[in-house]
Design an enzyme around this catalytic site. Sequence first.
Site, mmCIF file in Angstrom:
data_model
loop_
_atom_site.group_PDB
_atom_site.id
_atom_site.type_symbol
_atom_site.label_atom_id
_atom_site.label_comp_id
_atom_site.label_asym_id
_atom_site.label_seq_id
_atom_site.Cartn_x
_atom_site.Cartn_y
_atom_site.Cartn_z
ATOM 1 N N LYS A 163 -10.570 17.618 16.314
ATOM 2 C CA LYS A 163 -9.790 16.972 15.259
ATOM 3 C C LYS A 163 -9.655 17.957 14.102
ATOM 4 O O LYS A 163 -10.537 18.034 13.240
ATOM 5 C CB LYS A 163 -10.458 15.684 14.786
ATOM 6 C CG LYS A 163 -10.183 14.502 15.715
ATOM 7 C CD LYS A 163 -10.497 13.166 15.087
ATOM 8 C CE LYS A 163 -9.622 12.830 13.914
ATOM 9 N NZ LYS A 163 -8.183 12.687 14.248
ATOM 10 N N TYR A 167 0.871 -1.176 0.000
ATOM 11 C CA TYR A 167 0.000 0.000 0.000
ATOM 12 C C TYR A 167 0.905 1.222 0.000
ATOM 13 O O TYR A 167 1.621 1.467 0.964
ATOM 14 C CB TYR A 167 -0.876 -0.049 1.247
ATOM 15 C CG TYR A 167 -1.858 1.077 1.409
ATOM 16 C CD1 TYR A 167 -2.737 1.418 0.388
ATOM 17 C CD2 TYR A 167 -1.934 1.780 2.610
ATOM 18 C CE1 TYR A 167 -3.660 2.431 0.558
ATOM 19 C CE2 TYR A 167 -2.852 2.790 2.792
ATOM 20 C CZ TYR A 167 -3.717 3.120 1.759
ATOM 21 O OH TYR A 167 -4.634 4.131 1.935
ATOM 22 N N HIS A 173 -9.275 9.434 11.149
ATOM 23 C CA HIS A 173 -9.010 8.380 12.127
ATOM 24 C C HIS A 173 -9.420 8.906 13.501
ATOM 25 O O HIS A 173 -8.631 9.553 14.192
ATOM 26 C CB HIS A 173 -7.530 7.993 12.125
ATOM 27 C CG HIS A 173 -7.154 7.085 11.004
ATOM 28 N ND1 HIS A 173 -6.314 7.473 10.000
ATOM 29 C CD2 HIS A 173 -7.509 5.807 10.724
ATOM 30 C CE1 HIS A 173 -6.164 6.470 9.140
ATOM 31 N NE2 HIS A 173 -6.877 5.455 9.561
ATOM 32 N N ASP A 190 -7.998 14.516 8.767
ATOM 33 C CA ASP A 190 -7.771 13.184 9.317
ATOM 34 C C ASP A 190 -9.071 12.622 9.892
ATOM 35 O O ASP A 190 -9.661 13.198 10.801
ATOM 36 C CB ASP A 190 -6.700 13.261 10.411
ATOM 37 C CG ASP A 190 -6.548 11.952 11.168
ATOM 38 O OD1 ASP A 190 -6.719 10.889 10.543
ATOM 39 O OD2 ASP A 190 -6.266 12.009 12.372
ATOM 40 N N TYR A 210 -11.917 -3.775 7.131
ATOM 41 C CA TYR A 210 -10.606 -3.495 7.723
ATOM 42 C C TYR A 210 -10.709 -2.424 8.815
ATOM 43 O O TYR A 210 -10.266 -2.605 9.943
ATOM 44 C CB TYR A 210 -9.623 -3.045 6.637
ATOM 45 C CG TYR A 210 -8.285 -2.604 7.195
ATOM 46 C CD1 TYR A 210 -7.282 -3.527 7.445
ATOM 47 C CD2 TYR A 210 -8.039 -1.270 7.507
ATOM 48 C CE1 TYR A 210 -6.066 -3.142 7.987
ATOM 49 C CE2 TYR A 210 -6.836 -0.866 8.051
ATOM 50 C CZ TYR A 210 -5.849 -1.803 8.291
ATOM 51 O OH TYR A 210 -4.660 -1.418 8.844
ATOM 52 N N HIS A 211 -11.312 -1.290 8.456
ATOM 53 C CA HIS A 211 -11.366 -0.185 9.408
ATOM 54 C C HIS A 211 -12.352 -0.433 10.539
ATOM 55 O O HIS A 211 -12.277 0.225 11.582
ATOM 56 C CB HIS A 211 -11.697 1.118 8.676
ATOM 57 C CG HIS A 211 -10.599 1.576 7.767
ATOM 58 N ND1 HIS A 211 -10.664 1.424 6.404
ATOM 59 C CD2 HIS A 211 -9.405 2.143 8.028
ATOM 60 C CE1 HIS A 211 -9.551 1.896 5.866
ATOM 61 N NE2 HIS A 211 -8.780 2.320 6.820
#
Length: 659
Positions: free
Chosen positions: A532, A19, A538, A536, A173-174
């Site tokens: 935040k 990746y 996340h 981003d 995945y996340h």
Amino acid sequence: MRSPMTQTQKDRPWLIRTYAGHSTAKASNELYRNNLAKGQTGLSVAFDLPTQTGYDSDHVLARGEVGKVGVPVSHLGDMRALFDQIPLEQMNTSMTINATAPWLLALYIAVAEEQGADVSKLQGTVQNDLIKEYLSRGTYVCPPKPSLKMIADVAEYCYTNVPKWNPMNVCSYHLQEAGATPEQELSYALATAIAVLDELRPRVPAEDFPALCGRISFFVNAGIRFVTEMCKMRAFVDLWDEILEQRYGVENPKFRRFRYGVQVNSLGLTEQQPENNVYRILIEMLAVTLSKKARARAVQLPAWNEALGLPRPWDQQWSMRMQQIMAFETDLLEYDDLFDNNPAVDRKVEELKDGARAELANLDSMGGAISSIEYMKSRLVDSNAERLNRIEAGETTVVGVNKFTTTEPSPLTTGDSGIMVVDPAMEQDQIDRLNGWRTERDDAAVTATLTALREAAKTGANVMEPSIAAAKAGVTTGEWAEEMRKVYGTYRGPTGVSGSVSNKTEGLDDIRAAVDAVSDKLGRRLKFLVGKPGLDGHSNGAEQIAFRARDCGMDIAYDGIRLTPEEIVENAQKDDAHVVGLSILSGSHVPLVEEVMTRMKAAGLTHIPVIVGGIIPDDDAEKLRKMGVSKVYTPKDFELNTIMTDIVTLVDPGKIAAE
């Protein structure tokens, strides 16, 4: 006794990917060509956050984010440079792109046509999963229903024009990165796939629908509990087959195959003793390669140092070699499934399937995935809190973190600290080239194609054809996404953090008492604002800090992701915050924190302590402290109660009263 298959029956290895993408299209192209020369068999493109969220590199929200977590692609010229000297007709390209997936695929097709490729032969995947973006990753743009419509647009277009392309990669995945249990990962991902198939079903003739089902693929995570993870993959295979046969009547087993790619768990990579991550990555890869029945079709592995910062080419090569040794040196691909008829495996698989079926039924009773987004988000935040509690309490061992912490200095992190740093001047270079692109294009053609795109979106037509025309005319990523925003609107996903205290307050009595004491001195409840800044998405760290602060008795303010520094400072002033906490994991911490601190000073808020968390190298941490940041936290600071105690200590009622 099982025997190995004959040499002619030896399985083909999975696609071997890394990746990758950073800085500029030109630099990323060089990285791709070098990796292909080293034996990589497929490309996996990482895009930067402005590209993922539909902003050009010169947008105010893109500041500090350009080229940090991936490659910036603002227009056809960038896409050309990205794949220069790489014949797309011969590639299998995975693009980790979601909200702007129709646009990036349009650019890819336009470049392939320029190369003279037969578009019908293109092979690859766009991730194109917006539901998991609302739940865990945060790079969404539009609300759920129009986003689902655009997913279907891509699938419908690809089915007719690019039949070998996977138009959607249902991404669990996340979900695991956000704390999902195996049952949640199974059920939430499958519920997403069901929502997409329900949207697609009316778009194609009934006889064509099974083949379209066969093009839906998955992208999963594999954690360190590799037996459970391997069983989870076998459960995925069975459940997907069951859903396609029973719910959708797909009779051909070929179209019911569970096809997936994988990146193993980055969540479990540690900043402490980072060399241990090599073993973790290898063990996690076994979960998705050992079982033939549930073997991944494509594997990409993180680098050992991703918890420290941006991996270097050598680090990525090391992970690629791990795959190659497994595929070409071992005898794994010579055997039938090693786990068939294993009672322990069968028992665990059935247990996971039962749990996933129960949760799928629960989601179905709420109206499916789209209607259940807020519920799923809150459950993920709860699960992640439980995971972190177990690590803090020592119930879950993480070697080098909460056990076996005595260590020798790592020679791998000497010199350049073991990571690559993106040149800050690269951002302005990208902006200069973007401005040059705008100057040289045909403005009339741009206007005409944007008008056609807007009309298609308004009328409910498929946006792919007008997107490809816009790509060829020189439209930019930000311009394309802005048309989608105008027609469909924007969206702010749920945070999963309510204002109500949870039932996870055991062991917090001393901190709660300290919060009560300082609140009494302040004359009101200690106010902690979590922000935040930047793009981003996340949000796991910010959510867990807010979650724990709330349970410790603080009055929290957390409005979710994607705030400008200006908005954060305005909120701090409006809420009369006592402490401001900033969470940034994209590597853009220096410019974003600098702007926040400058605006705090201009607003007369220098008395409010600011703390920052993220993947922050030591040199950068020192820069932040010189800006006036009170505390800097990195992944090694896993004890949330220590952070809570620091927050209480930072609040000085005497100083605040004097201001």
